[in-house]
Scaffold this active site. Structure first.
Site, short mmCIF file in Angstrom:
data_model
loop_
_atom_site.label_atom_id
_atom_site.label_comp_id
_atom_site.label_asym_id
_atom_site.label_seq_id
_atom_site.Cartn_x
_atom_site.Cartn_y
_atom_site.Cartn_z
N HIS A 50 0.82 -1.23 0.00
CA HIS A 50 0.00 0.00 0.00
C HIS A 50 0.85 1.28 0.00
O HIS A 50 0.53 2.24 -0.70
CB HIS A 50 -0.96 -0.01 1.21
CG HIS A 50 -2.05 -1.01 1.07
ND1 HIS A 50 -2.27 -2.03 1.97
CD2 HIS A 50 -2.99 -1.18 0.10
CE1 HIS A 50 -3.31 -2.77 1.58
NE2 HIS A 50 -3.75 -2.28 0.44
N ASP A 108 -6.22 -0.02 -7.59
CA ASP A 108 -5.79 -1.05 -6.63
C ASP A 108 -6.64 -2.29 -6.90
O ASP A 108 -7.44 -2.71 -6.08
CB ASP A 108 -6.00 -0.52 -5.21
CG ASP A 108 -5.54 -1.51 -4.16
OD1 ASP A 108 -4.90 -2.52 -4.52
OD2 ASP A 108 -5.83 -1.26 -2.97
N GLY A 109 -6.45 -2.85 -8.10
CA GLY A 109 -7.28 -3.97 -8.50
C GLY A 109 -6.61 -5.30 -8.22
O GLY A 109 -5.47 -5.37 -7.76
N1 PUT Z 1 -4.57 -5.20 -5.16
C1 PUT Z 1 -3.88 -6.39 -4.91
C2 PUT Z 1 -3.03 -6.87 -6.03
C3 PUT Z 1 -3.10 -8.34 -6.13
C4 PUT Z 1 -1.92 -8.98 -6.61
N2 PUT Z 1 -1.97 -10.40 -6.55
#
Ligand code: PUT
Length: 277
Positions: free
Chosen positions: A62, A156-157
């Site tokens: 993050h 943030d996928g």
């Molecule tokens: N947003 C998390 C990313 C996933 C990666 N495996």
């Protein structure tokens, strides 16, 4: 008997954690949502068998997703987060007092509800009045023409399977570019430069089809297969070198990983990626 939860990569590599107990497991309209308590890294979220985040290493992900854009975008008043249902990205964005309004668009309400209940340590900013959560399709949101431009857009996928697939397409990046202020900055998680090298390279090439400046950057996330991970920074005019010192100094008081040296070092591109681009 010990129970292991494994993310399996191409039937050839397993990234597993020993699990003490399962806290949540259900099938949403989009995917299998699971939160488990692990021995090594505390509570962890997996979607369709793929690790998303874990208490013990979430900051590596993050902080590196959020702070390079937040410390370089001239304005950070309006922020759009697409995905981010665990709340960790919003928590990092909302640390900055200059942020006035955050739209978080997550397609799967079950992810948000389960994370609020079982992973409140990661999503510790859900009650911040500046945060507006929309359970909606981020791809549709990227096509909107009735919202004011965003200073920062953060994707943030999940990985390019299931509901996140469209987050890797040119049309989606074009939509995001349209929603971005002229001096705004965009970032997306961009997969492993080793195990998902082709996906990573494709993402950069596709983004170059719409954004003037595209800069991949690199780091480590223990729970993702192979541990090596990437994010990609894109803009119409701003460079990742344009650090705003007061913001870096401010945020470095809170961060475990991110600082000015990490910021600059992360943008060093491995030769095999340089050559392929
Ligand atoms: N947003 C998390 C990313 C996933 C990666 N495996």
């Amino acid at each position: 008997m010990a129970l292991w939860y494994d993310e399996v990569f191409e039937n050839s590599l397993r990234c597993g954690l020993k699990v003490k107990r399962t806290l949540f497991s259900d099938q949403s309209a989009f995917q299998r949502v699971e939160i488990v308590e692990t021995e090594l890294l505390g509570k962890a979220l997996a979607l369709d068998g793929l690790w998303m985040t874990a208490q013990g290493d979430e900051k590596t992900y993050h902080e590196m997703l959020v702070h390079p854009v937040m410390t370089t975008s001239p304005s950070i008043r309006r922020v759009l987060i697409i995905g981010g249902g665990d709340g960790g990205t919003a928590r990092e964005v909302l640390r900055y007092p200059e942020v006035e309004h955050v739209d978080l668009v997550e397609i799967d309400g079950m992810v948000v509800d389960a994370c609020k209940e079982f992973l409140p340590e990661i999503g510790s900013a859900w009650d911040d009045a500046r945060l507006h959560v929309h359970i909606d399709d981020g791809i549709k949101w990227s096509r909107r023409t009735d919202v004011a431009p965003y200073d920062v857009i953060i994707i943030d996928g999940s990985d390019p399977v299931g509901p996140a697939q469209g987050l890797f397409d040119l049309e989606f990046y074009q939509g995001c570019e349209n929603l971005l202020a002229d001096d705004g900055v965009f970032v997306t998680q961009s997969e492993s430069p080793v195990l998902f090298r082709d996906v990573h390279l494709d993402m950069i090439r596709v983004m170059k089809g719409t954004f003037k400046n595209v800069h991949p950057y690199y780091g480590t996330v223990t729970i993702y297969p192979g541990g090596s991970w990437s994010w990609t920074y894109a803009s119409k005019s701003v460079s990742p070198r344009d650090i705003i010192r007061e913001r870096v100094d401010f945020i470095s008081e809170f961060t475990e990983i991110y600082n000015e040296d990490i910021h600059h070092g992360a943008f060093a591109i491995p030769n095999h990626i340089r050559r392929a681009l």
